[in-house]
Design a protein around this motif. Structure first.
Motif, PDB file in Angstrom:
ATOM      1  N   TYR A   1       0.436  -0.971  -0.105  1.00  0.00           N
ATOM      2  CA  TYR A   1      -0.122   0.101  -0.163  1.00  0.00           C
ATOM      3  C   TYR A   1       0.522   1.294   0.117  1.00  0.00           C
ATOM      4  N   LEU A   2       1.995   1.067  -0.440  1.00  0.00           N
ATOM      5  CA  LEU A   2       3.144   2.458  -0.250  1.00  0.00           C
ATOM      6  C   LEU A   2       2.227   3.206  -1.251  1.00  0.00           C
ATOM      7  N   THR A   3       2.844   4.528  -0.966  1.00  0.00           N
ATOM      8  CA  THR A   3       2.381   5.869  -1.427  1.00  0.00           C
ATOM      9  C   THR A   3       3.704   6.428  -1.482  1.00  0.00           C
ATOM     10  N   PHE A   4       3.455   7.945  -2.376  1.00  0.00           N
ATOM     11  CA  PHE A   4       4.187   8.421  -2.453  1.00  0.00           C
ATOM     12  C   PHE A   4       5.026   9.292  -1.027  1.00  0.00           C
ATOM     13  N   ASN A   5       3.911   9.701  -0.366  1.00  0.00           N
ATOM     14  CA  ASN A   5       4.181  10.155   0.874  1.00  0.00           C
ATOM     15  C   ASN A   5       4.915   9.573   2.425  1.00  0.00           C
ATOM     16  N   ASP A   6       4.142   8.409   1.455  1.00  0.00           N
ATOM     17  CA  ASP A   6       5.332   7.499   2.710  1.00  0.00           C
ATOM     18  C   ASP A   6       6.754   7.665   2.346  1.00  0.00           C
ATOM     19  N   ARG A   7       7.357   7.455   0.797  1.00  0.00           N
ATOM     20  CA  ARG A   7       8.795   7.669   0.493  1.00  0.00           C
ATOM     21  C   ARG A   7       9.300   9.061   1.907  1.00  0.00           C
ATOM     22  N   LEU A   8       9.002  10.007   2.072  1.00  0.00           N
ATOM     23  CA  LEU A   8       9.351  11.468   2.320  1.00  0.00           C
ATOM     24  C   LEU A   8       9.530  11.212   4.128  1.00  0.00           C
ATOM     25  N   SER A   9      11.010  11.669   4.499  1.00  0.00           N
ATOM     26  CA  SER A   9      10.949  11.853   5.492  1.00  0.00           C
ATOM     27  C   SER A   9      11.237  13.476   5.929  1.00  0.00           C
ATOM     28  N   TYR A  10      11.797  14.127   6.968  1.00  0.00           N
ATOM     29  CA  TYR A  10      11.916  15.566   7.283  1.00  0.00           C
ATOM     30  C   TYR A  10      13.088  16.076   8.265  1.00  0.00           C
ATOM     31  N   LEU A  11      13.097  16.637   8.182  1.00  0.00           N
ATOM     32  CA  LEU A  11      14.587  17.556   9.888  1.00  0.00           C
ATOM     33  C   LEU A  11      14.739  18.859   9.648  1.00  0.00           C
ATOM     34  N   THR A  12      14.291  18.858  10.969  1.00  0.00           N
ATOM     35  CA  THR A  12      14.755  20.586  10.902  1.00  0.00           C
ATOM     36  C   THR A  12      16.409  20.598  12.322  1.00  0.00           C
ATOM     37  N   GLN A  13      16.329  21.344  11.897  1.00  0.00           N
ATOM     38  CA  GLN A  13      17.856  21.718  12.939  1.00  0.00           C
ATOM     39  C   GLN A  13      17.743  23.239  12.874  1.00  0.00           C
ATOM     40  N   ALA A  14      18.140  23.816  14.579  1.00  0.00           N
ATOM     41  CA  ALA A  14      18.840  24.491  14.907  1.00  0.00           C
ATOM     42  C   ALA A  14      20.611  24.827  15.053  1.00  0.00           C
ATOM     43  N   LEU A  15      21.426  25.814  14.488  1.00  0.00           N
ATOM     44  CA  LEU A  15      22.827  25.104  14.933  1.00  0.00           C
ATOM     45  C   LEU A  15      23.324  26.487  15.178  1.00  0.00           C
ATOM     46  N   ILE A  16      23.289  26.092  16.221  1.00  0.00           N
ATOM     47  CA  ILE A  16      24.143  27.748  17.454  1.00  0.00           C
ATOM     48  C   ILE A  16      25.177  26.901  17.685  1.00  0.00           C
ATOM     49  N   SER A  17      26.535  28.042  17.373  1.00  0.00           N
ATOM     50  CA  SER A  17      27.702  28.148  17.271  1.00  0.00           C
ATOM     51  C   SER A  17      28.517  28.993  18.021  1.00  0.00           C
ATOM     52  N   ARG A  18      29.954  28.988  18.440  1.00  0.00           N
ATOM     53  CA  ARG A  18      30.443  30.193  18.889  1.00  0.00           C
ATOM     54  C   ARG A  18      32.168  29.274  18.593  1.00  0.00           C
ATOM     55  N   ARG A  19      33.037  30.401  18.276  1.00  0.00           N
ATOM     56  CA  ARG A  19      33.805  30.610  17.914  1.00  0.00           C
ATOM     57  C   ARG A  19      34.822  31.433  19.334  1.00  0.00           C
TER      58      ARG A  19
END
Length: 280
Positions: free
Chosen positions: A148-166
């Motif tokens: 019963y695979l659909t196109f939507n099943d193929r998708l995954s998502y990532l959200t990141q906050a990158l917080i750095s200091r030199r």
């Protein structure tokens, strides 16, 4: 196992030093138009993203390779017989916004991403803050396994906050809170929604060489997979950055790297690899 790691570590260090000596007179390409030094010189700390962005109208070609498990020894020539490869492009729309597209052999995964700077470290603000969003498309899934695979099943998502200091010319540190959502997942081994916290850093040991490390904790309590831990060496040359690395995740894609690491460092289940960025 100890001898294998020692050999590869010495090889990486010698190679890095040799590259610096051979290329010290040709590094004349200036790829960053900012007046201050960036927190990181590469777009990735090891496999995870750093707060560095491509400059306006810059094109990057990305080639990333992860060989097989080195603990297999001579049977697979310390993993060199088995590899996963990622090819990608990155384009700077402005100095603060870039987009990328990549394809990895593992699960034949495509990833599209956008990366943008929210705040830059300066005398009035202590850190860089960058947003990073990814949509992944798994093209290896088939209806023989999932009727019963659909196109939507193929998708995954990532959200990141990158917080750095030199903190200094030599040392930079980054925190990376992350959220992953998978439309199709295996309930027995992982959750649909996963929260992670990452820490990574870079220490510069010479003009063109630094040592890097990163670690992500996945708060998915019943996950079958391991927390990704990676160590690397950055080598800056004329027009590109070359990264040698060791990691417990063979997967190159952002989402797969964070959520599907299988190796155990304590058992020598480590993957050797590299990232190569060429700027135009």
């Amino acid at each position: 196992m100890t001898k294998t790691l020692l050999f590869l570590s010495v090889f990486s260090t010698v190679f890095a030093s040799a590259q610096e000596d051979l290329l010290k007179d040709i590094d004349t390409i200036k790829t960053n138009t900012e007046t201050s030094q960036p927190t990181f010189k590469a777009l990735q700390i090891v496999t995870g993203q750093s707060t560095k962005l491509s400059a306006k109208k810059e094109w990057y070609i990305v080639v990333a390779h992860r060989f097989g498990d080195i603990s297999t020894g001579f049977k697979d020539f310390f993993g060199l017989d088995n590899a996963s490869t990622k090819l990608g492009v990155i384009y700077g729309i402005t100095d603060a916004v870039s987009v990328s597209l990549s394809r990895e052999t593992h699960m034949k995964t495509f990833e599209g991403a956008v990366k943008y700077r929210l705040v830059k470290q300066n005398e009035n603000f202590p850190v860089d803050i960058v947003g990073y969003h990814v949509m992944g498309l798994n093209t290896a899934l088939n209806k023989d396994t999932y009727p019963y695979l659909t196109f939507n099943d193929r998708l995954s998502y990532l959200t990141q906050a990158l917080i750095s200091r030199r903190f200094s010319e030599q040392f930079s540190l980054q925190l990376t809170p992350s959220f992953v959502h998978k439309n199709l997942y295996e309930p027995a081994t992982e959750d649909k929604n996963q929260f992670l916290a990452g820490i990574g850093g870079r220490y510069k040991i010479s003009k063109r060489v630094s040592v890097n490390a990163e670690y992500f904790v996945n708060f998915d309590d019943h996950s079958f997979y391991k927390n990704p831990l990676s160590l690397g060496v950055d080598i800056e040359t004329g027009g590109h950055v070359f990264q040698l690395l060791f990691t417990n995740s063979q997967i190159n894609s952002d989402i797969g790297y964070l959520t599907n690491a299988t190796g155990r460092w304590g058992k020598g289940q480590i993957f050797f690899g590299f990232n190569l960025y060429r700027v135009f």
